[in-house]
Write an enzyme that holds these catalytic residues in place. Structure first.
Site, PDB file in Angstrom:
ATOM      1  N   THR A   1       3.460  24.096  33.858  1.00  0.00           N
ATOM      2  CA  THR A   1       4.798  24.667  34.173  1.00  0.00           C
ATOM      3  C   THR A   1       5.684  25.464  33.577  1.00  0.00           C
ATOM      4  O   THR A   1       4.687  25.924  32.946  1.00  0.00           O
ATOM      5  CB  THR A   1       6.128  22.974  34.223  1.00  0.00           C
ATOM      6  OG1 THR A   1       5.060  21.941  35.416  1.00  0.00           O
ATOM      7  CG2 THR A   1       7.328  23.613  35.341  1.00  0.00           C
TER       8      THR A   1
ATOM      9  N   THR B   1       7.601  25.487  38.954  1.00  0.00           N
ATOM     10  CA  THR B   1       5.733  24.908  38.908  1.00  0.00           C
ATOM     11  C   THR B   1       5.222  25.139  40.116  1.00  0.00           C
ATOM     12  O   THR B   1       5.928  25.372  41.391  1.00  0.00           O
ATOM     13  CB  THR B   1       6.241  23.316  38.522  1.00  0.00           C
ATOM     14  OG1 THR B   1       4.363  23.140  38.089  1.00  0.00           O
ATOM     15  CG2 THR B   1       6.422  22.500  39.242  1.00  0.00           C
TER      16      THR B   1
ATOM     17  N   GLU C   1       2.561  23.531  39.796  1.00  0.00           N
ATOM     18  CA  GLU C   1       1.538  22.549  39.442  1.00  0.00           C
ATOM     19  C   GLU C   1       0.781  22.373  38.284  1.00  0.00           C
ATOM     20  O   GLU C   1       0.844  23.288  37.216  1.00  0.00           O
ATOM     21  CB  GLU C   1       0.797  21.099  40.708  1.00  0.00           C
ATOM     22  CG  GLU C   1       0.911  19.882  40.397  1.00  0.00           C
ATOM     23  CD  GLU C   1       1.447  18.778  40.019  1.00  0.00           C
ATOM     24  OE1 GLU C   1       0.642  17.509  39.217  1.00  0.00           O
ATOM     25  OE2 GLU C   1       2.908  18.885  39.448  1.00  0.00           O
TER      26      GLU C   1
ATOM     27  N   GLY D   1       4.381  18.321  32.331  1.00  0.00           N
ATOM     28  CA  GLY D   1       4.012  16.911  33.263  1.00  0.00           C
ATOM     29  C   GLY D   1       4.784  16.542  33.478  1.00  0.00           C
ATOM     30  O   GLY D   1       6.243  16.389  32.737  1.00  0.00           O
TER      31      GLY D   1
ATOM     32  N   ARG E   1      12.406  20.670  44.859  1.00  0.00           N
ATOM     33  CA  ARG E   1      10.918  20.631  45.638  1.00  0.00           C
ATOM     34  C   ARG E   1      10.223  20.646  46.633  1.00  0.00           C
ATOM     35  O   ARG E   1      10.596  20.292  47.789  1.00  0.00           O
ATOM     36  CB  ARG E   1      10.808  18.634  45.231  1.00  0.00           C
ATOM     37  CG  ARG E   1       9.609  18.475  44.648  1.00  0.00           C
ATOM     38  CD  ARG E   1       8.998  18.972  44.091  1.00  0.00           C
ATOM     39  NE  ARG E   1       8.001  16.836  43.714  1.00  0.00           N
ATOM     40  CZ  ARG E   1       7.074  17.125  42.580  1.00  0.00           C
ATOM     41  NH1 ARG E   1       6.648  18.699  41.931  1.00  0.00           N
ATOM     42  NH2 ARG E   1       6.221  16.930  41.755  1.00  0.00           N
TER      43      ARG E   1
ATOM     44  N   ASP F   1       1.194  14.373  43.067  1.00  0.00           N
ATOM     45  CA  ASP F   1       2.207  13.900  42.569  1.00  0.00           C
ATOM     46  C   ASP F   1       2.502  12.738  43.197  1.00  0.00           C
ATOM     47  O   ASP F   1       2.924  11.805  42.427  1.00  0.00           O
ATOM     48  CB  ASP F   1       3.198  14.620  42.014  1.00  0.00           C
ATOM     49  CG  ASP F   1       2.674  15.543  40.931  1.00  0.00           C
ATOM     50  OD1 ASP F   1       2.371  15.523  40.337  1.00  0.00           O
ATOM     51  OD2 ASP F   1       3.952  16.703  40.596  1.00  0.00           O
TER      52      ASP F   1
END
Length: 606
Positions: A419, A437, A439, A505, A117, A461
């Site tokens: 994604t 992803t 986003e 999402g 991430r 996010d």
């Protein structure tokens, strides 16, 4: 347990049309053909042995399959396919983004995960996004997190793969160089972003060639990205995290290359080269819950996927959902929707960056005792008014349903729908399920000049206006925003039987959950489980449901429905998955229709 094994056996006996089983060695011969001559047909299901790849795109699937045929393993194939998605699905994936890599290690008999991430720059504070509209944050340098995909690929290959990074990226570089055929999905996604793409000079030049939308059936080439992949493979990821490419990323973030004539406000970002140098793709222990005699493994925070899918499954352990479905389909779907809402309430209250979560709370969220107490809040006769309150995962649980639900704040949902997900398996029993992803569709809309890739806008996010600086999903320096990506592996007595995941999402969580219930409770084969109409309840007033989802009976329970947002084209998710049977038999599955359909192939078709 008996029922689960019967369902698995029934799926292994499914007979599919011969047209679905294509994809033998002839696919290799097509790899070097010009883009305009390459096959663009997709197949939703493939059955066979020797390895399998399923993605949303035929070029990516063939790239992974080619690696398997040449002796690579599931990790090698996953990286090759992911890099190719960065070419053909540049608005959803690529080296400017991040993701979660879940791997079943056949040699060790264990599930491993990498948290790739993106992270916030160190100068980010809880107030960084306060007062900034979401629309303004989306297209900005301020929303760009430190990319995690390149380090994820490098770490996965180094620990578990057999190929060098250069070899794994070579198929993607080839596709970028010779081009791919534009389909309706690529055209429509470009059109949806046309206004903001036109305002960013390098993005306009790359994705609106000649100032026009790419026509369906035309060939789209990205030689700049081909060169980026070649150099990244040759110099390694240090070129990005400690070198020239990183400096170019930082320059793009800090001084977005906006057209001077554009009126759009494009805020500069906070990222520095020190933020890039500090980034690590983290190895994390997976989440795991038992379900109907199986073990369901997922991704731990910063993802909320593993905890929320796991909690919902634990809640549903309290009912015989399969028998309920056979007797009263509507009641079973009601239970699914209500369990989802309860799990989402707890997600919003407690899940975020690992360092911001209360000690021990993840284990409690995944405990059966907590789920049994939460089941007390599930009225099997009617839908609860939403949002429902969160529970208290404190280790002391009233499972006799004598108490009242506790209260905690719920979170808003601004997570992007665009994604990509891929699934791979090899002949040695290794399996990868990988969600990646940038986003929103098109990410931040900022293309690094001359490098051929978009940067993410993942930092949207975070909760833009957190209740406190230490709230689980409050922005903060070096933090990873909460994600819903839910790459999932299911094992039976330690042996993998299913791997799956989806984009979408926060609907990712309910999509994966619904596929698991369809497969293991409702008696569907994996192709049927993926194709079935979807509905998503995420602790909101209305249930989002696809047009084909039968909602008539559920309305009598008090459920109300809305269509998915226009940006989702009326669809929820885009699943890929692989089911692993006995004696090496594989069923690879992709979407037959959603997002233009996916592509699933096996090394040796049946």
């Amino acid at each position: 347990m008996i029922r689960t094994r019967q369902l698995l056996a029934a799926a292994s006996a499914v007979v599919l049309p011969a047209a679905l089983l294509a994809g033998g060695p002839a696919a290799d011969a097509a790899e070097s053909a010009p883009a305009a001559d390459r096959a663009t047909a997709k197949q939703a299901t493939a059955v066979g042995r020797g390895g399998a790849v399923s993605t949303v795109d035929p070029e990516a699937t063939r790239a992974g399959l080619r690696v398997l045929r040449r002796g690579g393993n599931a990790v090698d194939a996953a990286v090759a396919a992911a890099a190719t998605l960065g070419v053909t699905e540049p608005y959803s994936a690529g080296i400017g983004g991040g993701g979660y890599f879940v791997f079943y290690d056949a040699k060790a008999g264990k599930v491993r995960t990498i948290d790739g991430r993106e992270t916030a720059p160190q100068s980010t504070t809880a107030d960084t996004y306060r007062g900034i509209s979401f629309d303004e944050a989306v297209t900005s340098g301020l929303s760009v997190g430190v990319p995690g995909s390149p380090r994820t690929w490098s770490r996965a290959l180094h620990r578990w793969g057999t190929l060098s990074l250069a070899d794994a990226l070579a198929p993607a570089a080839g596709v970028a160089r010779r081009g791919f055929v534009v389909d309706q999905t690529f055209h429509d996604q470009t059109a949806a972003n046309e206004a903001r793409f036109r305002d960013i000079v390098p993005t306009r030049e790359l994705f609106l060639p000649g100032g026009q939308l790419p026509a369906v059936g035309s060939v789209f080439r990205n030689p700049a990205l081909a060169g980026t992949y070649v150099r990244l493979g040759r110099q390694g990821v240090a070129w990005l995290y400690d070198g020239q490419l990183g400096r170019e990323i930082v320059q793009t973030v800090q001084a977005p290359p906006k057209d001077p004539a554009a009126t759009r406000t494009v805020r500069p970002g906070l990222m520095t080269t020190a933020d890039l140098a500090r980034y690590r793709a983290e190895l994390r222990a997976p989440t795991g819950v038992g379900y109907r005699g199986l073990k369901v493994w997922g991704m731990a925070p910063s993802s909320s996927g593993g905890s929320t899918v796991g909690e919902a499954l634990n809640i549903l352990q309290n009912v015989d959902l399969g028998a309920t479905y056979q007797a009263d389909r509507t009641k079973a779907l009601h239970d699914y929707l209500e369990a989802s809402a309860l799990a989402f309430a707890d997600r919003g209250a407690y899940v975020g960056a690992p360092r911001s979560m209360q000690p021990g709370v993840l284990g409690q969220l995944l405990s059966q005792g907590f789920a049994d107490e939460r089941f007390c809040a599930l009225d099997q006769a009617k839908a609860a008014p939403k949002p429902v309150a969160a529970g208290t995962p404190d280790g002391s649980y009233d499972t006799d349903c004598n108490g009242t639900p506790d209260s905690a704040p719920t979170a808003s949902d601004t997570e992007g729908l665009s994604t990509s997900h891929l699934t791979t398996a090899d002949r040695w029993g290794n399996v990868v399920t990988y969600t990646l992803t940038i986003e929103q569709t098109g990410g931040s809309a900022l293309t690094v000049p001359g490098r051929g890739f978009l940067l993410n806008n993942e930092l949207t996010d975070f909760d833009a206006a957190p209740t406190s600086a230490d709230a689980p999903n409050a922005p903060g320096g070096g933090k990873r925003p909460r994600s819903s990506m839910s790459p999932t592996i299911v094992t039976d007595h330690g042996r993998p039987v299913l791997a799956t995941g989806s984009p979408g999402g926060s609907t990712i969580i309910t999509t994966v959950l619904q596929v698991l219930l369809n497969r293991f409770d409702f008696g569907m084969s994996l192709p049927q489980a993926v194709a079935a109409p979807r509905a998503s309840q995420r602790n909101t007033k209305d249930v989002q449901a696809e047009a084909a989802f039968d909602r008539t009976g559920l309305a009598t329970y008090g459920h109300t429905f809305v269509e998915p947002p226009a940006s989702a084209f009326g669809e929820i998710g885009a699943v890929t998955g692989i089911e692993l049977g006995r004696h090496g038999r594989l069923v690879a599955v992709a979407e037959p229709v959603r997002r233009g359909g996916g592509d699933a192939r096996v090394v040796t078709p049946r």
